[in-house]
Design an enzyme around this catalytic site. Sequence first.
Site, PDB file in Angstrom:
ATOM      1  N   ASN A 107       0.828  -1.205   0.000  1.00 43.80           N
ATOM      2  CA  ASN A 107       0.000   0.000   0.000  1.00 43.80           C
ATOM      3  C   ASN A 107       0.859   1.251   0.000  1.00 43.80           C
ATOM      4  OD1 ASN A 107      -2.102  -1.769   0.172  1.00 43.80           O
ATOM      5  ND2 ASN A 107      -2.349  -1.545   2.393  1.00 43.80           N
ATOM      6  N   ASP A 109      -0.596   4.180   1.046  1.00 39.73           N
ATOM      7  CA  ASP A 109      -1.406   5.156   1.784  1.00 39.73           C
ATOM      8  C   ASP A 109      -0.761   5.673   3.069  1.00 39.73           C
ATOM      9  OD1 ASP A 109      -1.850   2.992   3.645  1.00 39.73           O
ATOM     10  OD2 ASP A 109      -3.558   2.331   2.442  1.00 39.73           O
ATOM     11  N   HIS A 124       5.943  -0.265  -2.722  1.00 42.65           N
ATOM     12  CA  HIS A 124       5.622   0.577  -3.882  1.00 42.65           C
ATOM     13  C   HIS A 124       5.720   2.057  -3.536  1.00 42.65           C
ATOM     14  CE1 HIS A 124       3.208  -3.194  -5.216  1.00 42.65           C
ATOM     15  NE2 HIS A 124       4.418  -3.222  -5.723  1.00 42.65           N
ATOM     16  N   CYS A 155      12.161  25.328  -5.335  1.00 38.38           N
ATOM     17  CA  CYS A 155      13.223  25.486  -6.346  1.00 38.38           C
ATOM     18  C   CYS A 155      12.657  25.621  -7.754  1.00 38.38           C
ATOM     19  CB  CYS A 155      14.219  24.318  -6.286  1.00 38.38           C
ATOM     20  SG  CYS A 155      13.725  22.867  -7.257  1.00 38.38           S
TER      21      CYS A 155
HETATM   22 ZN   LIG Z   1      13.219  21.178  -5.751  1.00 33.39          ZN
END
Ligand SMILES: [Zn+2]
Length: 256
Positions: A107, A109, A124, A155
């Site tokens: 999962n 989550d 994952h 950035c």
């Molecule tokens: Zn950045």
Amino acid sequence: MDDDNIQKAVRRAADIIAGSSRLVAFTGAGVSADSGIPTFRGPGGIWGSYDERHLELGFFMSRPETAWNTIRKIFYDYTLSVEPNDAHRILASWERSGRLGLVVTQNIDGLHGRAGSKAVAEFHGSCSELVCLACGGRVQATRELVAPSPPRCPCGGLYKPGFTFFGEGIPPEAYAASVDAAEEADACLIIGSTGTVYPAASIPRIVKRRGGLVVEVNPVPSEFTEAVSDAFVPLGAAEAMRRIDAALATRATERP
Ligand SMILES: [Zn+2]
């Protein structure tokens, strides 16, 4: 299975877990179903309504605005509004008491971590962080951060969710930690995984091949049931874990 037989399976599961000195848990979407996170495939699955290509890196890079609109609906609208359930909480308590070594989860989550588990290999990756594709910076995902389409790092770089997209490799640290734990484990507790997604589904099989015992919690039989499971508890994750935890507590008082 009637309730007597379910309770027998619960006791068998508790016996295996109590007898284990190196237990690894392996969780899939079913462990989060009781938190209200819908499944991705199968009847009523999320992918019926969305285009899977939006989670391919090439599409994401070329059309980040479109991809992020899908990503927000599929993932962040759910994961930022749901809570861990008893299955996540009981696994975290087993880690604290030394009963459980590592949770390997398919999962993304982040609910194991939010329930208090510290040793979690996210096979994952995870929604919980955003990664800047320009500077590599990582930040905790919040509603505010994922609100713009696409969200950007200070950035100027594009933020990508910290989970694995289609076609991307498994995060190497999570993979190595999972395989190491499986090779050393003497038991594996599968919760809510159908066993169809590889290489993740190989983790319980590694435990079995090396002589370990396998407990499976799934509402209906899976690819694991006939192949590797020594105990099969046919219940949803939260109810099964409450009953197994209670059986472990009873066992502890019966055999001091
Ligand atoms: Zn950045």
